[in-house]
Scaffold this motif. Sequence first.
Motif, PDB file in Angstrom:
ATOM      1  N   ARG A  70       0.834  -1.210   0.000  1.00  0.00           N
ATOM      2  CA  ARG A  70       0.000   0.000   0.000  1.00  0.00           C
ATOM      3  C   ARG A  70       0.866   1.256   0.000  1.00  0.00           C
ATOM      4  N   ILE A  72      -5.801   1.798  -4.210  1.00  0.00           N
ATOM      5  CA  ILE A  72      -5.586   1.410  -2.817  1.00  0.00           C
ATOM      6  C   ILE A  72      -6.939   1.259  -2.142  1.00  0.00           C
ATOM      7  N   GLN A  73      -7.186   0.060  -1.632  1.00  0.00           N
ATOM      8  CA  GLN A  73      -8.427  -0.178  -0.912  1.00  0.00           C
ATOM      9  C   GLN A  73      -8.296   0.258   0.546  1.00  0.00           C
ATOM     10  N   GLY A  74      -9.391   0.510   1.171  1.00  0.00           N
ATOM     11  CA  GLY A  74      -9.399   0.893   2.581  1.00  0.00           C
ATOM     12  C   GLY A  74      -9.954   2.293   2.797  1.00  0.00           C
ATOM     13  N   GLU A  75     -10.015   2.669   4.058  1.00  0.00           N
ATOM     14  CA  GLU A  75     -10.568   3.979   4.420  1.00  0.00           C
ATOM     15  C   GLU A  75      -9.646   4.713   5.380  1.00  0.00           C
ATOM     16  N   SER A  95      -5.347   5.692   1.893  1.00  0.00           N
ATOM     17  CA  SER A  95      -6.350   5.658   0.828  1.00  0.00           C
ATOM     18  C   SER A  95      -6.912   7.044   0.550  1.00  0.00           C
ATOM     19  N   GLU A  96      -7.091   7.897   1.608  1.00  0.00           N
ATOM     20  CA  GLU A  96      -7.599   9.261   1.400  1.00  0.00           C
ATOM     21  C   GLU A  96      -6.582  10.107   0.632  1.00  0.00           C
ATOM     22  N   SER A 130      -6.780   9.166  -2.937  1.00  0.00           N
ATOM     23  CA  SER A 130      -7.966   9.728  -3.593  1.00  0.00           C
ATOM     24  C   SER A 130      -7.735  11.202  -3.957  1.00  0.00           C
TER      25      SER A 130
END
Length: 608
Positions: free
Chosen positions: A320, A342-345, A349-350, A353
């Motif tokens: 990641r 990238i998966q996740g929160e 990941s932010e 985004s």
Amino acid sequence: MKKLKFHFRKLTNIRQQLYTIYFAALFLPIMIIGIFLLMNTYTLLANYHRDLLESDNLRVKNVLFEITTQVYNISENLIFDENIKEILSTDYEQRTNLIQKAGNLTVVDNNAQNHAEIEGIEIYTDNPTFTDYKQFYKADEDIQKSDWYQKAISQSSVFWISMTTTDKYGNEYWNLSLVRRIPLTDAEYNAVLVIKISDNYLRTRINSQEYAAMISVNEGEVFFNSDRSQYGIKQKVSIDYDENYYQYTGTKKINGVTYFVDVSTLNLYQSDSRLYICTMNDQGYVSIKRILTICVLILAVAILIPGIIIHYFTEYFTSRVLILRKAMHQASNEDYDIRSFIQGEDEISEAFSDLEIMIQNIKKKDADMYEAQINKAELLNEQQVMEFKMLASQINPHFLYNTLETIRMKAFKANDREVARAIKLLGKSMRYVLENTGTSFTTLSKELEHIKVYLDIQKLRFTDKFDSEIEVMEDIDPGKLLILPLLLQPVVENAILHGLEEKEKGGLIHILVRKQLEEEELLCIEVSDNGNGMTEEALAFLQSTIEEKDISRNKSIGLYNINQRIKLTYGQKYGVKIFSNIEEGTRVSLFIPINRMKETAVVTANEG
């Protein structure tokens, strides 16, 4: 410790640090210990097999010593037997007198019958009144001239030789034989005692399921071998016959197979003769390789499994972070084609985004400019391809020939005639191939000349491996017969690469062009080699592969194509036939109708 920390600081990549720890803490120690264990295991196993081989050699030596000593003791009883001496010293006016005297003698029969190790007892004498009876033989002129007879009558000591006898069916038998003179003090005649040891008895006492034995006397041929077909050959292991007691233990490679070998010398009792005993084991080395292979596999598993675990853990731990780093690095280099996700929160990941949103805005503004640049690059690329094709079209065969001729002349001027000849041959071969690319037919004489050039090129490559000869029957004019071009080269190449594969020298490629009359007049072109040949099963399989198309096949394609070219051009009943015998070589024959070849020549001449 400080130096170690410094090196770890240089490895800023997390993956590198984890792999370095794996290498230093696991891989390297296992490799060092594994190599040591493998070497020690090999040494132990090799010593173990050598010890077993030495024990078997000692066993064979003890058996031979026991048998030869027993035979010597028997000979002692026989040569000093007064009845035997009297029989040999007497002059006989009639054969009945000899039969009466010798018929009452039982000591020879008793010794021959009561000792299983004795195959036969023979007593030879030059007494002119003697005739052959039972174990007594009159020494004819051939026997008296033989080396062993002359040696026996010239000395009083015992000696041993290997004797061969041939029965009426032509079968040859080998026997270790004791030879010694029988002293006749009351007569002027000579007598020689020969006691032959039974080969079958030796086989029952010496043969082993695991070890092979080869035994010879003095510097002579092998008179005993676990393999009967090996009788009469020299010892496969070199022996220093000048040493009073020769001993060797180790490994020898014989006919491509590695053997554990133990050679020892047995000085025979009361004789200056020696037996050289060679025991061999071809399975010991195979067994060691099998065990070492298992050890290597165990070491590989011990290294691989932790490596796989470390690898997946490292990938999971760093993936990641590396994805985000790679995306940011791409964006910093104005590469906005980011396909990662990238998966996740979480924060990573932010951040990813936000980076995607920024990249989308930049890509939208620069889309038109990028599209124009791409179009311009495509046009430039097409122009370069066209220019390259135009340049390549200017390179014709004449340029290649002229270039090769220039190189050849330079080599010739440099007095490197071998290179000059090689270039000349290559130029001829290239000219023939290029000139016949796309053509339907060529003359048989040109095809044979090309094959001669091809064989000369192969001889430059393989030096003394093979020789060749091309023979054209007198009733054939190769200049008036047209043949499919490049038809013979794959056949000759197959004969060199496969037919003569096992030969290092002494190979022969023979090409014979002749006529054969069957239902019609055929041209038969035979390409023969003197290689190892093929079994009937291998020959049948090869013949079937050149008749039936198999797209999965990667062998015999050349022969298949030649066969199909002939069938498509001249008809299905013509083509390629293969003949082969083990140890006699292989012959590939091409059958072509001569009348069709002449018709083709006429049509081609008219078109010309």
